[in-house]
Write an enzyme that holds these catalytic residues in place. Structure first.
Site, PDB file in Angstrom:
ATOM      1  CD  GLU A   1      -1.896  -2.312   1.336  1.00 11.01           C
ATOM      2  OE1 GLU A   1      -2.713  -3.110   1.636  1.00 11.01           O
ATOM      3  OE2 GLU A   1      -0.569  -2.640   1.952  1.00 11.01           O
TER       4      GLU A   1
ATOM      5  CD  GLN B   1      -8.299  -6.865  -0.917  1.00 11.53           C
ATOM      6  OE1 GLN B   1      -7.715  -7.385  -0.028  1.00 11.53           O
ATOM      7  NE2 GLN B   1      -8.133  -7.479  -2.025  1.00 11.53           N
TER       8      GLN B   1
ATOM      9  CG  HIS C   1     -11.967  -7.087   7.124  1.00  9.25           C
ATOM     10  ND1 HIS C   1     -11.290  -7.746   7.945  1.00  9.25           N
ATOM     11  CD2 HIS C   1     -11.272  -7.057   5.794  1.00  9.25           C
ATOM     12  CE1 HIS C   1     -10.040  -8.509   7.323  1.00  9.25           C
ATOM     13  NE2 HIS C   1     -10.338  -8.153   6.055  1.00  9.25           N
TER      14      HIS C   1
END
Length: 657
Positions: A397, A419, A464
């Protein structure tokens, strides 16, 4: 040291000598000024000049070079005027950063130089981006970036080298191996003798040279550069050398064994080359003295001119204006037919049409090409635009955000897909210290949009599901948009890509396929920085964004009260005028967001309302947010965590106050 002139003429050797001795003489002057208290700090490159000068001489002037703080020779060899350099060191307006940064923390498009930031590693990813622009445009050029042996211990080095190798980028990673990272010797930084061992591990070539011999640097580097222009690929180029001064002057060199200093003093790159020139009969000692005197006079004259310049006077309006690249949005109104689209499809549509509109827009992210991304935003894009523009990336990243900045420096546009928004921590430094600050520091824009799939409510747990927009809200130089519906999602994404400033674009995962709405089929943009009244009301204002808009509407539907809902849409800069008008209208306000309460964006908005709308308030400004805990996985725990579980009670409290 070995000096092999090959077929170089005497005139060429003398030109090389002048380039080599110039940074040394400037350093001599800077050390005098430092002792006199006339400059504040100095990072010396004495002993390492042959590498900087050799690299700059080996490149064409239109090829980008990315130096660090011991590479004065890059700037002088590229022809940067002495006075401007000294103005920079003095923090004068004639420098490159308007007094906002010091020494070599700057770049200049006029000389194709991109300077470092203090974190050492991030410029490596930028070099990848510049090299990628050459590859995409089929230009026979290379980019060259410096790092120190200590800097190679950072993750940025691994990421940048790995990406360059995978993508076969025409970039040269010059490692100045001077034996120390500040006071830490090499044996405590890495467990090998030479960086050539790194090459095979990354599937690339690696070379090691005597960095104190200007001719060895040139003789090795020049043919490699010429070959890379024709056959693009990255290389590691180690230059073994030694730093004869402290990391910076205040730190000294007491930690260096005396015998080591004496050994390297005999390999002084300037004195060694001058002795060679005299031995070869290229010039005499008197001629060298005359050359030095001429350069010293130029330096002295330029120093006097720089010191004679007025000190900078602070102007708040100018300081704030320079945070962003000057840009006035011209909103493209939606026209023509509309279709019902899910949020995920609207985002995809906006990105696809932006790729059609901007020929040099590059999209990068993990699994976005053949696979279409984990949320299928880019499904079918590779077939339409090709793998050169829709680029699968390694899990790097930091390097990929840096690559986006490098593309921007080369005049292109980039969209980087995280993502999951949670994973942005791996690229955090590039965003907050490079993208956000680069225009304020030296006038370079960062034309990069970072897409951030965000939010909870999908049972994805702590890593997440985070709402992390507040991490960036505090950082001047960034712009942040967060649409709540498909119409705004398409228009705000297109607007962010049009704007040459850096954006974080948040898109709520739970709304991707659960929310639909009418969206114009044609290309359009939505006004950035403008909130919208999502629902008119007279009893209470709820200021919110993203998922909060839907939570607020659900409870407004069930309430007997008249509740007004303001959808911010843009978080940085946020629309104070629309918020003020709503508060003045209703007299009661709740600031709502999905993020945790403490340190959330709502705190800033609530404080501003209290300071600027106090006389309009009939109740205290209230906030509702998620718990100050990580996002839990189990369904009941997640429901309890989220702000909407407490919103009804907060609305009741505000209305009854």
């Amino acid at each position: 040291m070995k000096f092999d002139r090959k077929d170089r003429t005497d005139e060429e050797l003398l030109a090389i000598h002048e380039a080599l001795v110039t940074p040394r003489l400037i350093e001599d002057k800077m050390l005098i000024l430092l002792r006199q208290g006339k400059i504040s700090k100095w990072f010396s490159g004495i002993g390492q000049e042959a590498i900087s000068v050799g690299a700059a001489l080996a490149l064409e002037k239109e090829e980008y070079i990315l130096p660090m703080h011991r590479n004065l020779g890059v700037f002088t060899t590229r022809g940067v005027p002495f006075q401007r350099l000294f103005s920079q060191f003095q923090g004068k307006m004639n420098g490159f950063t308007k007094g906002r940064d010091r020494s070599f923390h700057f770049g200049t498009q006029d000389y194709n130089i991109v300077g470092m930031i203090s974190h050492l590693g991030p410029q490596l990813g930028i070099a990848d981006g510049i090299a990628l622009s050459h590859l995409l445009r089929k230009e026979e050029k290379v980019s060259l970036v410096f790092t120190g042996d200590g800097g190679t211990s950072e993750g940025d080095f691994h990421e940048a080298v790995n990406v360059a190798s995978v993508w076969k980028l025409p970039v040269i990673f010059v490692i100045e191996n001077n034996g120390y990272g500040l006071s830490t010797p090499s044996r405590e930084q890495f467990n090998f003798d030479s960086f050539v061992v790194k090459g095979p591990a990354y599937g690339m070539e690696a070379y090691s040279v005597e960095g104190n011999s200007i001719l060895e640097v040139l003789n090795e580097l020049e043919p490699l550069i010429e070959d890379i222009r024709k056959n693009p690929r990255p290389i590691i180029f180690e230059a073994k050398t030694f730093r004869m001064r402290g990391h910076e002057e205040a730190s000294g060199t007491k930690y260096v064994p005396k015998e080591l200093m004496e050994k390297w003093a005999k390999k002084d790159p300037v004195k060694g080359f001058e002795s060679y020139l005299i031995k070869e009969g290229v010039c005499t000692n008197d001629q060298i003295t005359d050359i030095r005197k001429g350069i010293q006079k130029e330096i002295s004259d330029a120093v006097k001119e720089a010191f004679a310049e007025d000190a900078i006077t602070a102007n708040t309006e100018t300081e704030e204006a320079d945070v962003y690249f000057p840009y006035k949005q011209s909103v493209i109104e939606p026209k023509g037919k509309e279709s019902e689209k899910r949020l995920v499809d609207a985002i995809s549509d906006g990105l696809r049409q932006s790729l059609e509109k901007h020929d040099e827009l590059i999209v990068m992210g993990q699994d976005i090409a053949d696979y279409g991304g984990v949320f299928k935003i880019t499904e079918g894009f590779m077939e339409q635009f090709g793998k050169e523009r829709i680029r699968n990336t390694p899990l790097c990243e930091a390097a990929i955000v840096g690559t986006g900045l490098g593309l921007s420096i080369a005049g292109m546009k980039a969209v980087v897909e995280m993502q999951f928004a949670d994973f942005v921590t791996e690229g955090f430094n590039q965003i907050v210290n490079n993208l956000a600050k680069i225009h304020y520091r030296w006038g370079q824009n960062a034309d990069v949009v970072v897409r951030m799939p965000t939010g909870a409510g999908v049972g994805a747990g702590p890593f997440h599901s985070q709402s992390n927009e507040a991490w960036f809200f505090h950082t001047p130089g960034l712009k942040i948009v967060y649409p709540s519906n498909p119409h705004d999602a398409k228009g705000l994404l297109a607007a962010a890509i049009e704007d040459p400033n850096p954006y974080l674009y948040f898109e709520h995962k739970a709304l991707y396929r659960s929310l639909s709405g009418n969206v114009p089929d044609a290309y359009y943009t939505t006004e950035v920085g403008k909130a919208v009244v999502n629902r008119e009301g007279s009893d209470l204002s709820i200021i919110t964004y993203g998922m909060g808009v839907h939570w607020a509407n659900k409870l407004a539907d069930e309430s007997d009260a008249s509740i007004e809902i303001v959808d911010l849409r843009t978080l940085l800069p946020w629309d104070k005028e629309t918020v003020q008008q709503s508060v003045q209208k209703t007299g009661r306000v709740i600031v709502l967001h999905e993020d945790c309460m403490t340190g959330g964006i709502g705190g800033e908005i609530a404080a501003w309302i209290s300071e600027n709308c106090f006389e309009s308030l009939d109740a205290p400004v209230m906030r509702e947010a998620s718990l100050d805990t990580p996002v839990p996985f189990a369904a009941d725990l997640e429901r309890n965590f989220l702000a909407n579980s407490r919103l009804e009670a907060t609305i009741k409290k505000a209305l009854e106050y």
